[in-house]
Write a protein that holds these residues in place. Structure first.
Motif, PDB file in Angstrom:
ATOM      1  N   ARG A  17      -4.061   0.476 -14.604  1.00 44.70           N
ATOM      2  CA  ARG A  17      -2.602   0.623 -14.537  1.00 44.70           C
ATOM      3  C   ARG A  17      -2.064   0.053 -13.232  1.00 44.70           C
ATOM      4  O   ARG A  17      -1.050  -0.639 -13.215  1.00 44.70           O
ATOM      5  CB  ARG A  17      -2.228   2.097 -14.655  1.00 44.70           C
ATOM      6  CG  ARG A  17      -0.756   2.356 -14.572  1.00 44.70           C
ATOM      7  CD  ARG A  17      -0.462   3.847 -14.755  1.00 44.70           C
ATOM      8  NE  ARG A  17       0.927   4.100 -14.536  1.00 44.70           N
ATOM      9  CZ  ARG A  17       1.432   4.506 -13.380  1.00 44.70           C
ATOM     10  NH1 ARG A  17       0.648   4.721 -12.355  1.00 44.70           N
ATOM     11  NH2 ARG A  17       2.724   4.706 -13.240  1.00 44.70           N
ATOM     12  N   MET A  18      -2.748   0.310 -12.134  1.00 46.63           N
ATOM     13  CA  MET A  18      -2.304  -0.188 -10.824  1.00 46.63           C
ATOM     14  C   MET A  18      -2.376  -1.716 -10.780  1.00 46.63           C
ATOM     15  O   MET A  18      -1.478  -2.370 -10.264  1.00 46.63           O
ATOM     16  CB  MET A  18      -3.154   0.405  -9.704  1.00 46.63           C
ATOM     17  CG  MET A  18      -2.976   1.897  -9.517  1.00 46.63           C
ATOM     18  SD  MET A  18      -1.258   2.411  -9.238  1.00 46.63           S
ATOM     19  CE  MET A  18      -0.907   1.594  -7.725  1.00 46.63           C
ATOM     20  N   ILE A  19      -3.418  -2.287 -11.350  1.00 43.61           N
ATOM     21  CA  ILE A  19      -3.558  -3.748 -11.379  1.00 43.61           C
ATOM     22  C   ILE A  19      -2.413  -4.364 -12.174  1.00 43.61           C
ATOM     23  O   ILE A  19      -1.776  -5.332 -11.747  1.00 43.61           O
ATOM     24  CB  ILE A  19      -4.918  -4.157 -11.969  1.00 43.61           C
ATOM     25  CG1 ILE A  19      -6.037  -3.739 -11.020  1.00 43.61           C
ATOM     26  CG2 ILE A  19      -4.966  -5.645 -12.254  1.00 43.61           C
ATOM     27  CD1 ILE A  19      -7.411  -3.803 -11.638  1.00 43.61           C
ATOM     28  N   LYS A  20      -2.137  -3.797 -13.328  1.00 47.45           N
ATOM     29  CA  LYS A  20      -1.056  -4.314 -14.172  1.00 47.45           C
ATOM     30  C   LYS A  20       0.293  -4.145 -13.483  1.00 47.45           C
ATOM     31  O   LYS A  20       1.144  -5.027 -13.529  1.00 47.45           O
ATOM     32  CB  LYS A  20      -1.067  -3.566 -15.509  1.00 47.45           C
ATOM     33  CG  LYS A  20      -0.079  -4.084 -16.508  1.00 47.45           C
ATOM     34  CD  LYS A  20      -0.223  -3.348 -17.829  1.00 47.45           C
ATOM     35  CE  LYS A  20       0.741  -3.887 -18.849  1.00 47.45           C
ATOM     36  NZ  LYS A  20       0.624  -3.194 -20.133  1.00 47.45           N
ATOM     37  N   TRP A  21       0.497  -3.006 -12.824  1.00 46.83           N
ATOM     38  CA  TRP A  21       1.763  -2.704 -12.160  1.00 46.83           C
ATOM     39  C   TRP A  21       2.005  -3.635 -10.983  1.00 46.83           C
ATOM     40  O   TRP A  21       3.096  -4.165 -10.803  1.00 46.83           O
ATOM     41  CB  TRP A  21       1.761  -1.247 -11.715  1.00 46.83           C
ATOM     42  CG  TRP A  21       3.009  -0.801 -11.045  1.00 46.83           C
ATOM     43  CD1 TRP A  21       4.282  -0.877 -11.537  1.00 46.83           C
ATOM     44  CD2 TRP A  21       3.125  -0.210  -9.753  1.00 46.83           C
ATOM     45  NE1 TRP A  21       5.170  -0.355 -10.642  1.00 46.83           N
ATOM     46  CE2 TRP A  21       4.484   0.070  -9.533  1.00 46.83           C
ATOM     47  CE3 TRP A  21       2.207   0.134  -8.764  1.00 46.83           C
ATOM     48  CZ2 TRP A  21       4.953   0.647  -8.371  1.00 46.83           C
ATOM     49  CZ3 TRP A  21       2.675   0.732  -7.617  1.00 46.83           C
ATOM     50  CH2 TRP A  21       4.019   0.972  -7.428  1.00 46.83           C
ATOM     51  N   LEU A  78       0.808  -1.220   0.000  1.00 51.34           N
ATOM     52  CA  LEU A  78       0.000   0.000   0.000  1.00 51.34           C
ATOM     53  C   LEU A  78       0.842   1.270   0.000  1.00 51.34           C
ATOM     54  O   LEU A  78       0.468   2.242  -0.662  1.00 51.34           O
ATOM     55  CB  LEU A  78      -0.973  -0.009   1.169  1.00 51.34           C
ATOM     56  CG  LEU A  78      -2.113  -1.016   1.050  1.00 51.34           C
ATOM     57  CD1 LEU A  78      -3.018  -0.950   2.257  1.00 51.34           C
ATOM     58  CD2 LEU A  78      -2.910  -0.801  -0.208  1.00 51.34           C
ATOM     59  N   PRO A  79       1.985   1.303   0.694  1.00 53.65           N
ATOM     60  CA  PRO A  79       2.800   2.522   0.605  1.00 53.65           C
ATOM     61  C   PRO A  79       3.234   2.839  -0.823  1.00 53.65           C
ATOM     62  O   PRO A  79       3.282   4.010  -1.215  1.00 53.65           O
ATOM     63  CB  PRO A  79       3.997   2.219   1.493  1.00 53.65           C
ATOM     64  CG  PRO A  79       3.481   1.235   2.491  1.00 53.65           C
ATOM     65  CD  PRO A  79       2.500   0.391   1.709  1.00 53.65           C
ATOM     66  N   LEU A  80       3.527   1.831  -1.636  1.00 50.95           N
ATOM     67  CA  LEU A  80       3.903   2.070  -3.034  1.00 50.95           C
ATOM     68  C   LEU A  80       2.722   2.604  -3.837  1.00 50.95           C
ATOM     69  O   LEU A  80       2.889   3.480  -4.692  1.00 50.95           O
ATOM     70  CB  LEU A  80       4.422   0.791  -3.674  1.00 50.95           C
ATOM     71  CG  LEU A  80       5.773   0.289  -3.191  1.00 50.95           C
ATOM     72  CD1 LEU A  80       6.104  -1.048  -3.832  1.00 50.95           C
ATOM     73  CD2 LEU A  80       6.863   1.305  -3.475  1.00 50.95           C
ATOM     74  N   VAL A  81       1.537   2.090  -3.562  1.00 54.85           N
ATOM     75  CA  VAL A  81       0.340   2.568  -4.245  1.00 54.85           C
ATOM     76  C   VAL A  81       0.113   4.038  -3.926  1.00 54.85           C
ATOM     77  O   VAL A  81      -0.104   4.867  -4.816  1.00 54.85           O
ATOM     78  CB  VAL A  81      -0.902   1.740  -3.844  1.00 54.85           C
ATOM     79  CG1 VAL A  81      -2.176   2.378  -4.364  1.00 54.85           C
ATOM     80  CG2 VAL A  81      -0.770   0.311  -4.343  1.00 54.85           C
ATOM     81  N   VAL A  82       0.187   4.390  -2.649  1.00 54.44           N
ATOM     82  CA  VAL A  82      -0.043   5.775  -2.232  1.00 54.44           C
ATOM     83  C   VAL A  82       1.025   6.703  -2.806  1.00 54.44           C
ATOM     84  O   VAL A  82       0.713   7.792  -3.290  1.00 54.44           O
ATOM     85  CB  VAL A  82      -0.101   5.876  -0.694  1.00 54.44           C
ATOM     86  CG1 VAL A  82      -0.168   7.328  -0.252  1.00 54.44           C
ATOM     87  CG2 VAL A  82      -1.297   5.106  -0.160  1.00 54.44           C
ATOM     88  N   GLU A  83       2.267   6.274  -2.779  1.00 51.94           N
ATOM     89  CA  GLU A  83       3.356   7.094  -3.319  1.00 51.94           C
ATOM     90  C   GLU A  83       3.145   7.372  -4.803  1.00 51.94           C
ATOM     91  O   GLU A  83       3.273   8.517  -5.257  1.00 51.94           O
ATOM     92  CB  GLU A  83       4.694   6.406  -3.094  1.00 51.94           C
ATOM     93  CG  GLU A  83       5.880   7.209  -3.585  1.00 51.94           C
ATOM     94  CD  GLU A  83       7.196   6.488  -3.347  1.00 51.94           C
ATOM     95  OE1 GLU A  83       8.156   6.808  -4.057  1.00 51.94           O
ATOM     96  OE2 GLU A  83       7.263   5.608  -2.464  1.00 51.94           O
ATOM     97  N   ASP A  84       2.824   6.339  -5.571  1.00 55.11           N
ATOM     98  CA  ASP A  84       2.589   6.511  -7.001  1.00 55.11           C
ATOM     99  C   ASP A  84       1.388   7.408  -7.244  1.00 55.11           C
ATOM    100  O   ASP A  84       1.412   8.287  -8.107  1.00 55.11           O
ATOM    101  CB  ASP A  84       2.378   5.152  -7.676  1.00 55.11           C
ATOM    102  CG  ASP A  84       2.262   5.278  -9.178  1.00 55.11           C
ATOM    103  OD1 ASP A  84       3.290   5.537  -9.825  1.00 55.11           O
ATOM    104  OD2 ASP A  84       1.140   5.135  -9.697  1.00 55.11           O
ATOM    105  N   TRP A  85       0.327   7.221  -6.473  1.00 57.09           N
ATOM    106  CA  TRP A  85      -0.876   8.031  -6.616  1.00 57.09           C
ATOM    107  C   TRP A  85      -0.584   9.502  -6.328  1.00 57.09           C
ATOM    108  O   TRP A  85      -1.028  10.386  -7.063  1.00 57.09           O
ATOM    109  CB  TRP A  85      -1.968   7.508  -5.680  1.00 57.09           C
ATOM    110  CG  TRP A  85      -3.174   8.375  -5.626  1.00 57.09           C
ATOM    111  CD1 TRP A  85      -4.168   8.463  -6.552  1.00 57.09           C
ATOM    112  CD2 TRP A  85      -3.513   9.295  -4.594  1.00 57.09           C
ATOM    113  NE1 TRP A  85      -5.104   9.373  -6.160  1.00 57.09           N
ATOM    114  CE2 TRP A  85      -4.731   9.899  -4.959  1.00 57.09           C
ATOM    115  CE3 TRP A  85      -2.913   9.659  -3.397  1.00 57.09           C
ATOM    116  CZ2 TRP A  85      -5.349  10.858  -4.164  1.00 57.09           C
ATOM    117  CZ3 TRP A  85      -3.529  10.612  -2.600  1.00 57.09           C
ATOM    118  CH2 TRP A  85      -4.735  11.198  -2.988  1.00 57.09           C
ATOM    119  N   MET A  86       0.195   9.781  -5.289  1.00 55.98           N
ATOM    120  CA  MET A  86       0.514  11.163  -4.940  1.00 55.98           C
ATOM    121  C   MET A  86       1.321  11.857  -6.040  1.00 55.98           C
ATOM    122  O   MET A  86       1.162  13.052  -6.275  1.00 55.98           O
ATOM    123  CB  MET A  86       1.280  11.207  -3.621  1.00 55.98           C
ATOM    124  CG  MET A  86       0.418  10.874  -2.427  1.00 55.98           C
ATOM    125  SD  MET A  86       1.328  10.807  -0.870  1.00 55.98           S
ATOM    126  CE  MET A  86       1.904  12.473  -0.734  1.00 55.98           C
TER     127      MET A  86
END
Length: 56
Positions: free
Chosen positions: A41-45, A3-11
């Motif tokens: 994109r997030m699912i693929k990543w 989740l930290p990677l998801v949030v970082e990418d989203w920000m």
């Protein structure tokens, strides 16, 4: 899922709303995004999601 990677990418890159929460299933998390293109994109990543539900 990290989740930290998801949030970082989203920000840094996303222009949509995000909601993070715990799922009813133990050990699972839910990431809700308002942009289906960014969600795909997030699912693929991440490539770790066993169950995916894209809803409008």
């Amino acid at each position: 899922m990290s989740l930290p990677l998801v949030v970082e990418d989203w920000m840094e890159k996303a222009e949509c709303d995000i909601r993070l929460r715990k799922a009813k299933t133990p050990g699972c998390r839910v990431v809700e995004l308002t942009d289906p293109v960014y969600a795909a994109r997030m699912i693929k990543w991440l490539r770790v999601a066993e169950k995916v539900n894209i809803a409008k």
